[in-house]
Scaffold this active site. Structure first.
Site, short mmCIF file in Angstrom:
data_model
loop_
_atom_site.label_atom_id
_atom_site.label_comp_id
_atom_site.label_asym_id
_atom_site.label_seq_id
_atom_site.Cartn_x
_atom_site.Cartn_y
_atom_site.Cartn_z
CG LEU A 48 39.61 -5.03 48.62
CD1 LEU A 48 40.80 -4.72 47.72
CD2 LEU A 48 39.37 -3.88 49.57
CG ASP A 49 32.84 -2.63 49.02
OD1 ASP A 49 32.39 -3.78 49.18
OD2 ASP A 49 32.74 -1.73 49.88
#
Length: 310
Positions: A48-49
């Site tokens: 996940l960024d």
């Protein structure tokens, strides 16, 4: 001859379904969880960024062997697109590369959505983990090098417009398969409508097979650091783990005896008998007394182990 180095940490196994906060990287999250649980091994199932929040499944110990089964699962995201600007990273972090005064109507947005459902061709963002000639695209992009990233097919199972709170933004929910970039969806929406767009909010709410209610906020975990007694603290943390087998719930399941478990752990096949026994399966898993023993294949009346668990 030197002895093999003993791994540091506890041989704890299971899944922690972290609710990752914004501005906290996935690698940073894994390091934090590994330290909190004093675990020997730790890894995540799908980056996940930092600007994204939500479900980050983290595998501890032997559960790391089941990561590929979670990586391949469906995912659900809620995301916000801001219209009028395309950015280098396709999200809030990047510099503005294109802009427009045009804003789409709700009907214009709804009209394009069918084009992004099913098996679609998608070009990953310049700032992505895709490898180009052995290097990550985001490393090349940070060096100012524009590279041509080939398109690839991804699967979008469902795409819903949730709301248009104002002329500048729209909220969506998407259910998609492995390798789908939500940032690329936002970019392509804006290009097709002719107004440009980028992600301004992103939250992952589901990674198959883990449900949203299994998520544990990071703050809940760090609050347990206040427990002074180490055994008590680790017991409280361990209670939050999900059994390793949960990652394999989509596969056929065999319940076996202790003797059969011993044979599998030695790398030997076992006979599969019974009216309800699977005839042929490319992948299945076997448990004994509720413990995961092996992942393997079924054929010709045998279960042959491919991966064995301690």
């Amino acid at each position: 001859m030197s002895k093999p180095r003993k791994p540091k940490g506890r041989p704890i196994s299971g899944w922690l379904i972290l609710d990752k906060p914004v501005d906290f990287g996935s690698t940073e999250a894994v390091s934090k969880i590994k330290w909190l649980f004093k675990a020997q091994k730790c890894g995540h199932a799908g980056t996940l960024d930092p600007l994204a929040s939500g479900m980050l499944p983290i595998a501890l110990g032997d559960a790391t062997k089941t990561v590929p089964y979670v990586m391949d699962g469906r995912k659900i995201y809620e995301f916000t697109v801001t219209w009028g600007e395309e950015r280098a990273t396709d999200d809030l972090e990047g510099d503005v590369t294109q802009s427009s005064d045009k804003r789409p109507s709700e009907q214009q947005i709804r009209d394009i959505l069918p084009n992004y459902i099913g098996t679609i061709s998608q070009v990953p963002p310049q700032f992505s983990a895709i490898k180009i000639a052995g290097e990550r695209a985001y490393d090349l992009a940070r060096d100012g090098e524009a590279v041509e990233i080939p398109s690839r097919e991804v699967e979008v199972h469902r795409l819903t417009l949730l709301a248009c709170p104002d002329a500048n933004t729209a909220h969506f929910e998407v259910e998609c398969g492995k390798g789908t970039y939500v940032r690329a969806l936002a970019r392509d929406f804006g290009r097709e409508i002719g107004c440009y767009g980028h992600i301004s909010g992103l939250r992952r709410t589901f990674v198959a097979p883990f449900a949203e209610e299994t998520m544990v906020p990071l703050a809940q975990l760090t609050a347990l650091e206040e427990i002074e007694d180490m055994d008590e603290r680790l017991a409280a943390l361990d209670a939050l783990l999900i059994d390793t087998c949960e990652a394999l719930s989509a596969l056929p399941h065999l319940i076996i005896s202790d003797d059969q478990a011993h044979r599998l752990k030695m790398g030997n096949p076992i006979m599969v008998r019974g009216r309800d026994a699977p005839v042929a399966e490319s992948e299945a898993y076997a448990t004994a007394r509720g413990r995961l023993i092996a992942i393997g294949e079924i054929g010709q009346g045998e279960f042959r182990p491919k991966r064995v668990f301690g």
